[in-house]
Design an enzyme around this catalytic site. Structure first.
Site, PDB file in Angstrom:
ATOM      1  CG  ASN A  52      26.850 -38.348 -72.604  1.00 29.33           C
ATOM      2  OD1 ASN A  52      28.014 -38.300 -72.955  1.00 29.33           O
ATOM      3  ND2 ASN A  52      25.986 -39.217 -73.106  1.00 29.33           N
ATOM      4  CB  VAL A  53      28.329 -38.065 -66.252  1.00 32.94           C
ATOM      5  CG1 VAL A  53      28.732 -39.028 -65.140  1.00 32.94           C
ATOM      6  CG2 VAL A  53      29.550 -37.272 -66.715  1.00 32.94           C
ATOM      7  CD  GLU A  54      24.412 -42.763 -70.774  1.00 31.51           C
ATOM      8  OE1 GLU A  54      24.614 -43.993 -70.677  1.00 31.51           O
ATOM      9  OE2 GLU A  54      23.953 -42.219 -71.802  1.00 31.51           O
TER      10      GLU A  54
ATOM     11  CD  GLU B  28      23.662 -30.481 -74.158  1.00 27.18           C
ATOM     12  OE1 GLU B  28      23.807 -31.483 -73.417  1.00 27.18           O
ATOM     13  OE2 GLU B  28      23.118 -30.546 -75.274  1.00 27.18           O
TER      14      GLU B  28
ATOM     15  CB  CYS C 201      20.372 -29.397 -72.813  1.00 30.88           C
ATOM     16  SG  CYS C 201      20.858 -30.732 -71.693  1.00 30.88           S
TER      17      CYS C 201
ATOM     18  CB  CYS D 187      22.562 -33.553 -70.902  1.00 32.83           C
ATOM     19  SG  CYS D 187      21.130 -34.495 -71.453  1.00 32.83           S
TER      20      CYS D 187
HETATM   21  N1  THU Z   1      22.498 -36.280 -74.328  1.00 34.46           N
HETATM   22  C1  THU Z   1      23.262 -35.190 -74.017  1.00 34.46           C
HETATM   23  O1  THU Z   1      24.277 -35.302 -73.320  1.00 34.46           O
HETATM   24  N2  THU Z   1      22.873 -33.982 -74.490  1.00 34.46           N
HETATM   25  C2  THU Z   1      21.792 -33.774 -75.306  1.00 34.46           C
HETATM   26  O2  THU Z   1      21.442 -32.637 -75.590  1.00 34.46           O
HETATM   27  C3  THU Z   1      21.080 -34.936 -75.847  1.00 34.46           C
HETATM   28  C4  THU Z   1      21.295 -36.216 -75.125  1.00 34.46           C
HETATM   29  C5  THU Z   1      22.894 -37.577 -73.776  1.00 34.46           C
HETATM   30  C6  THU Z   1      21.981 -38.077 -72.704  1.00 34.46           C
HETATM   31  C7  THU Z   1      22.250 -39.566 -72.747  1.00 34.46           C
HETATM   32  O3  THU Z   1      23.391 -39.849 -71.925  1.00 34.46           O
HETATM   33  C8  THU Z   1      22.596 -39.837 -74.199  1.00 34.46           C
HETATM   34  O4  THU Z   1      22.878 -38.569 -74.774  1.00 34.46           O
HETATM   35  C9  THU Z   1      21.485 -40.516 -74.984  1.00 34.46           C
HETATM   36  O5  THU Z   1      20.308 -39.795 -74.890  1.00 34.46           O
END
Ligand code: THU
Length: 139
Positions: free
Chosen positions: A45-47, A58, A99, A56
Site C-alpha cells: 500500500n502507498v498512501e 493489491e 480490491c 491498496c
Molecule cells: N489496505 C490494502 O492495502 N489492501 C486491502 O485490501 C485493505 C486495506 C490498506 C489501505 C490503507 O493504506 C491501509 O490498508 C488501511 O486501510
C-alpha cells in the site's frame, strides 16, 4: 498447471509489506501473486496526504502484473493464479471489497486466495461478481 508455493508467496508478500508507505494509517500491507506465466508479482500500500487517494497493496500488485520489470517477457494477457495479502505480522488479510473486484478482473472465479479461513477461490470471496461478461451480454 503451475505448482503453487504458498510459503514462498507469503514470504514475498511479507517482503513487499516491509516496503509499504503507510504513514497515515500505520497499517502496512503486502500482497504477492503467482501468475500463469510463472512470475511472482508483488505490491504494497502507498498512501497519500490526500487520504482518499491511497493505493491498496493489491492495486500495486496488478500494476506490476502488467508493468513490472519482467514486462517485456510476460504473456500478453497475464493472469493471477494465486494471491496472498498480509498485514504487518505476516498474517493473511482479506482484500477490501474494491480490491476483490480488481483481483477478479485479472484472476477470474478460479483464482485462489489465501484467506483468514484457508485457501478459497475468488468465486467464494466475491460471489455473483460483476465482470467483463456482464458488459458484453448486455451489448
Ligand atoms: N489496505 C490494502 O492495502 N489492501 C486491502 O485490501 C485493505 C486495506 C490498506 C489501505 C490503507 O493504506 C491501509 O490498508 C488501511 O486501510
Amino acid at each position: 498447471m503451475t505448482q503453487i508455493d504458498w510459503p514462498a508467496l507469503r514470504a514475498a508478500a511479507r517482503a513487499a509489506m516491509e516496503r509499504a508507505y503507510a504513514p497515515y494509517s500505520g497499517f502496512p500491507v503486502g500482497a504477492a501473486a503467482l501468475t500463469d506465466d510463472g512470475r511472482v508479482v508483488t505490491g504494497c500500500n502507498v498512501e497519500n496526504a490526500s487520504y482518499g487517494l491511497g493505493l491498496c497493496a493489491e492495486c500495486g500488485l496488478v500494476s506490476a502484473l502488467y508493468g513490472g520489470a519482467a514486462g517485456a517477457a510476460r504473456a500478453a494477457r497475464p493472469r493471477l493464479v494465486a494471491v496472498v495479502v498480509v498485514d504487518r505480522h505476516g498474517a493473511a488479510l482479506m482484500p477490501c471489497g474494491r480490491c476483490r473486484q480488481v483481483l477478479w478482473e485479472h484472476g477470474g472465479p478460479g483464482m485462489l486466495l489465501e484467506t483468514v479461513r484457508g485457501v478459497r477461490s475468488m468465486a467464494e470471496v466475491l460471489p455473483d461478481a460483476f465482470g467483463a461478461g456482464d458488459l458484453t451480454d448486455r451489448a
